[in-house]
Design a protein around this motif. Structure first.
Motif, PDB file in Angstrom:
ATOM      1  N   ASN A 262       0.842  -1.198   0.000  1.00  0.00           N
ATOM      2  CA  ASN A 262       0.000   0.000   0.000  1.00  0.00           C
ATOM      3  C   ASN A 262       0.875   1.244   0.000  1.00  0.00           C
ATOM      4  O   ASN A 262       1.733   1.424   0.864  1.00  0.00           O
ATOM      5  N   SER A 263       0.673   2.101  -0.991  1.00  0.00           N
ATOM      6  CA  SER A 263       1.566   3.252  -1.163  1.00  0.00           C
ATOM      7  C   SER A 263       0.874   4.595  -1.012  1.00  0.00           C
ATOM      8  O   SER A 263       1.539   5.624  -0.907  1.00  0.00           O
ATOM      9  N   ARG A 352       9.337  -3.960   6.662  1.00  0.00           N
ATOM     10  CA  ARG A 352       8.119  -3.192   6.959  1.00  0.00           C
ATOM     11  C   ARG A 352       6.969  -4.134   7.283  1.00  0.00           C
ATOM     12  O   ARG A 352       6.762  -5.159   6.630  1.00  0.00           O
ATOM     13  N   GLN A 353       6.213  -3.794   8.333  1.00  0.00           N
ATOM     14  CA  GLN A 353       4.990  -4.540   8.623  1.00  0.00           C
ATOM     15  C   GLN A 353       4.058  -4.450   7.407  1.00  0.00           C
ATOM     16  O   GLN A 353       3.850  -3.374   6.860  1.00  0.00           O
ATOM     17  N   PRO A 354       3.505  -5.585   6.941  1.00  0.00           N
ATOM     18  CA  PRO A 354       2.841  -5.600   5.638  1.00  0.00           C
ATOM     19  C   PRO A 354       1.434  -5.024   5.626  1.00  0.00           C
ATOM     20  O   PRO A 354       0.648  -5.226   6.545  1.00  0.00           O
ATOM     21  N   LEU A 355       1.160  -4.302   4.568  1.00  0.00           N
ATOM     22  CA  LEU A 355      -0.186  -3.885   4.195  1.00  0.00           C
ATOM     23  C   LEU A 355      -0.181  -3.799   2.673  1.00  0.00           C
ATOM     24  O   LEU A 355       0.557  -2.998   2.091  1.00  0.00           O
ATOM     25  N   PHE A 356      -0.969  -4.652   2.027  1.00  0.00           N
ATOM     26  CA  PHE A 356      -0.957  -4.730   0.570  1.00  0.00           C
ATOM     27  C   PHE A 356      -2.289  -4.280  -0.007  1.00  0.00           C
ATOM     28  O   PHE A 356      -3.342  -4.417   0.623  1.00  0.00           O
ATOM     29  N   GLU A 357      -2.209  -3.742  -1.213  1.00  0.00           N
ATOM     30  CA  GLU A 357      -3.421  -3.410  -1.947  1.00  0.00           C
ATOM     31  C   GLU A 357      -3.507  -4.268  -3.201  1.00  0.00           C
ATOM     32  O   GLU A 357      -2.500  -4.549  -3.845  1.00  0.00           O
ATOM     33  N   VAL A 379      -9.011  -2.276  -5.350  1.00  0.00           N
ATOM     34  CA  VAL A 379     -10.251  -3.011  -5.096  1.00  0.00           C
ATOM     35  C   VAL A 379     -10.263  -3.651  -3.715  1.00  0.00           C
ATOM     36  O   VAL A 379     -11.339  -3.925  -3.166  1.00  0.00           O
ATOM     37  N   GLU A 380      -9.084  -3.908  -3.137  1.00  0.00           N
ATOM     38  CA  GLU A 380      -9.028  -4.533  -1.814  1.00  0.00           C
ATOM     39  C   GLU A 380      -7.752  -4.128  -1.087  1.00  0.00           C
ATOM     40  O   GLU A 380      -6.746  -3.803  -1.725  1.00  0.00           O
ATOM     41  N   LEU A 381      -7.799  -4.158   0.234  1.00  0.00           N
ATOM     42  CA  LEU A 381      -6.608  -4.023   1.074  1.00  0.00           C
ATOM     43  C   LEU A 381      -6.446  -5.316   1.861  1.00  0.00           C
ATOM     44  O   LEU A 381      -7.424  -5.843   2.412  1.00  0.00           O
ATOM     45  N   TRP A 382      -5.219  -5.829   1.895  1.00  0.00           N
ATOM     46  CA  TRP A 382      -4.943  -7.078   2.595  1.00  0.00           C
ATOM     47  C   TRP A 382      -3.928  -6.818   3.693  1.00  0.00           C
ATOM     48  O   TRP A 382      -2.858  -6.278   3.457  1.00  0.00           O
ATOM     49  N   GLU A 398      -6.595 -11.302   5.874  1.00  0.00           N
ATOM     50  CA  GLU A 398      -8.001 -10.958   5.803  1.00  0.00           C
ATOM     51  C   GLU A 398      -8.115  -9.718   4.926  1.00  0.00           C
ATOM     52  O   GLU A 398      -7.163  -8.953   4.785  1.00  0.00           O
ATOM     53  N   THR A 399      -9.274  -9.507   4.327  1.00  0.00           N
ATOM     54  CA  THR A 399      -9.394  -8.427   3.354  1.00  0.00           C
ATOM     55  C   THR A 399     -10.316  -7.324   3.831  1.00  0.00           C
ATOM     56  O   THR A 399     -11.201  -7.529   4.648  1.00  0.00           O
ATOM     57  N   SER A 400     -10.060  -6.159   3.286  1.00  0.00           N
ATOM     58  CA  SER A 400     -10.946  -5.015   3.451  1.00  0.00           C
ATOM     59  C   SER A 400     -11.264  -4.534   2.046  1.00  0.00           C
ATOM     60  O   SER A 400     -10.398  -4.023   1.343  1.00  0.00           O
ATOM     61  N   ARG A 401     -12.484  -4.728   1.593  1.00  0.00           N
ATOM     62  CA  ARG A 401     -12.824  -4.479   0.199  1.00  0.00           C
ATOM     63  C   ARG A 401     -13.366  -3.069  -0.002  1.00  0.00           C
ATOM     64  O   ARG A 401     -14.056  -2.523   0.836  1.00  0.00           O
ATOM     65  N   SER A 402     -13.031  -2.518  -1.168  1.00  0.00           N
ATOM     66  CA  SER A 402     -13.591  -1.226  -1.546  1.00  0.00           C
ATOM     67  C   SER A 402     -14.881  -1.475  -2.310  1.00  0.00           C
ATOM     68  O   SER A 402     -15.299  -2.612  -2.517  1.00  0.00           O
TER      69      SER A 402
END
Length: 523
Positions: A262-263, A352-357, A379-382, A398-402
């Motif tokens: 995630n940027s 870095r602690q992960p957060l992906f999109e 579309v999603e954040l993981w 787990e996901t957080s969806r847009s």
């Protein structure tokens, strides 16, 4: 606090020379430094001494150079904080004790990729990558993980960086073309592409030429952070990609599914950038056309500078000396703050602690505020899931969806298959009529035989062979005969494919089971 900027153009020799010159506060051309590099066996302990004015490095860009710089800076124990290197090798603190990065390792990214592939119900994936340290790290980690979660890697092909650039007329991309032709002949339609954007442009360009991309193709490309950025749909003279090629690349890449850290570099941010660009250009004394747009690594390089600044600040607040490399490194690993890319904090190996999109490329009509023909939509954040999660997918992320849905290459939201489409030969009208007539004749004969067995059930011959078993055999024959109209009438799709074999299997088992029972009775 003084910042020294050295642009080494990603050149290995220039990078190492620049790093040593900066670490020792010596000019590149000084005799001692030249002697050090020219020596067959340099004395690391006496030839060069670290300058106390230097407390750490931000960079370099690639994993290859980060490995080289971290190895050489180990003699000084200086922190090396990368904003782009993602090779899993760099997490090995036994070899790279002073290396940190402000984005997650590829070893973590593969978990997201595997979880995403499983959620799409895909089980076969082909991999195409470059053969450098960056290009090989993620595929190796993914190939180790895939069998554990039921994913088959049909093949992994790699090529040298820059293969797509022509060195002479008619050259360029031969290895890429050969790889893609083999991908086309494989039984996988999901292709994981791991490389930087300049190489990905040529892969997509050649895939378009081979008919392996676009709305009429059955292929889906899954990308990683090295190329799922705006650069992949931007013309590049150095990369021999002009406006005409960009149209083909956009066509080829539409529907691509990308995974990247995630940027904060979403299209809303980029539109704001375009809006303020004239004012920014005036502030720095450049023409608007000369002001390069922000990239994925622009955001992380900004974060890296601030992270090092936080570490220096925290060291001083604790009455420590930032010039003590071990003290500064300890505070660097404990940094935690909210930056433009989200929460910045580190794991035990200073990743870095992960957060992906999860992002999706879609066509876009160029406008004055956004002059590009495609845009990446989040579309999603993981993010990491609880450690006690029970499912394979949940044990990763787990996901957080847009609100945005994934639009696939064919323009729909229907998840594509991971295997080639089944080609079904259409039967002629005569064949269909003949098939139905034959089927009806078999069913009619079976009904007549049912009637005869029932009518003469009291006869000695029928009693001897058991009327019930005779009815079961005839029932099995009738059910098997129902296979013919299913084939002929063509129910369509997977329903037809799966249902056509069911009557045949049921009927055969009924008949075979009765015959086995009779043989058992006779014995």
């Amino acid at each position: 606090l003084e910042v020294v900027l050295n642009d080494t153009s990603n050149d290995p020799v220039r990078t190492i020379r620049s790093v040593f010159a900066t670490a020792t506060a010596q000019a590149h051309a000084t005799s001692s430094l030249t002697h050090f590099f020219d020596s067959a066996c340099p004395d690391y302990n006496t030839t060069l001494k670290r300058s106390e004015r230097v407390v750490g490095f931000v960079g370099p860009l690639s994993s290859d150079l980060s490995i080289a710089v971290s190895t050489n800076m180990a003699m000084f124990s200086l922190p090396v904080l990368s904003y782009a290197a993602t090779s899993p090798v760099l997490s090995d603190k036994a070899h790279y004790p002073s290396f940190c990065r402000v984005l997650p390792s590829d070893a973590v990214q593969v978990n997201v990729l595997a979880a995403l592939i499983l959620r799409m119900k895909w089980s076969r994936v082909a991999i195409v990558s470059t053969n450098d340290a960056y290009g090989t790290g993620l595929p190796e980690s993914f190939s180790t993980l895939a069998p554990k979660v039921g994913i088959t890697i049909t093949q992994h092909w790699s090529f040298a960086r820059g293969d797509g650039i022509a060195t002479a007329p008619g050259t360029g991309g031969q290895r890429i073309r050969s790889i893609l032709e083999r991908v086309r002949a494989s039984d996988s339609r999901i292709v994981l592409v791991h490389m930087i954007s300049s190489d990905a442009q040529h892969v997509l360009r050649i895939a378009h030429e081979l008919g392996m991309a676009g709305p009429t193709s059955s292929f889906v490309y899954v990308g990683t952070e090295g190329w799922v950025t705006r650069e992949v749909v931007t013309p590049s003279a150095a990369n021999e990609i002009g406006a005409a090629e960009i149209d083909n690349i956009v066509e080829a890449a539409r529907g691509t599914l990308g995974v990247r850290p995630n940027s904060g570099l979403d299209d809303a941010f980029l539109r704001e950038w375009e809006h303020y660009k004239p004012q920014l250009a005036a502030d720095v004394g450049l023409a608007v056309a000369d002001l390069a747009p922000p990239t994925l690594y622009t955001m992380f390089s900004y974060e890296a500078v601030w992270t090092l600044a936080h570490a220096i600040h925290n060291t001083q607040r604790a009455n420590g000396d930032p010039r003590n490399a071990q003290t500064l490194l300890r505070h660097l690993r404990n940094v935690s703050y909210t930056g433009i890319t989200g929460n910045v904090s580190f794991t035990s190996v200073c990743d870095r602690q992960p957060l992906f999109e999860v992002i999706n490329l879609r066509p876009h009509v160029p406008s004055p505020s956004y002059d590009f023909k495609a845009e990446w939509v989040t579309v999603e954040l993981w993010r990491p899931s609880p450690a006690d999660s029970s499912s394979v997918l949940g044990s990763f992320y787990e996901t957080s969806r847009s609100s945005a849905e994934i639009i696939w290459p064919d323009g729909t939201t229907t998840i594509p298959r991971d295997s080639p489409p089944i080609d079904v030969v259409e039967a002629s009208t005569f064949t269909r009529i003949y098939g139905i007539a034959t089927c009806c004749a078999v069913i009619l004969c079976n009904l007549v035989l049912h009637g005869l067995v029932y009518k003469y059930r009291a006869s000695a011959a029928i009693k001897a062979t058991s009327p019930t078993l005779n009815h079961v055999i005839l029932l099995g024959s009738t059910v098997s005969a129902l296979t013919s109209p299913i084939f002929v009438l063509r129910l369509g799709g997977d329903m037809h494919c799966h249902s056509s074999s069911i009557p045949l299997a049921v009927g055969f088992n009924l008949m075979f089971g009765v015959l086995c029972y009779r043989v058992h009775r006779i014995n």
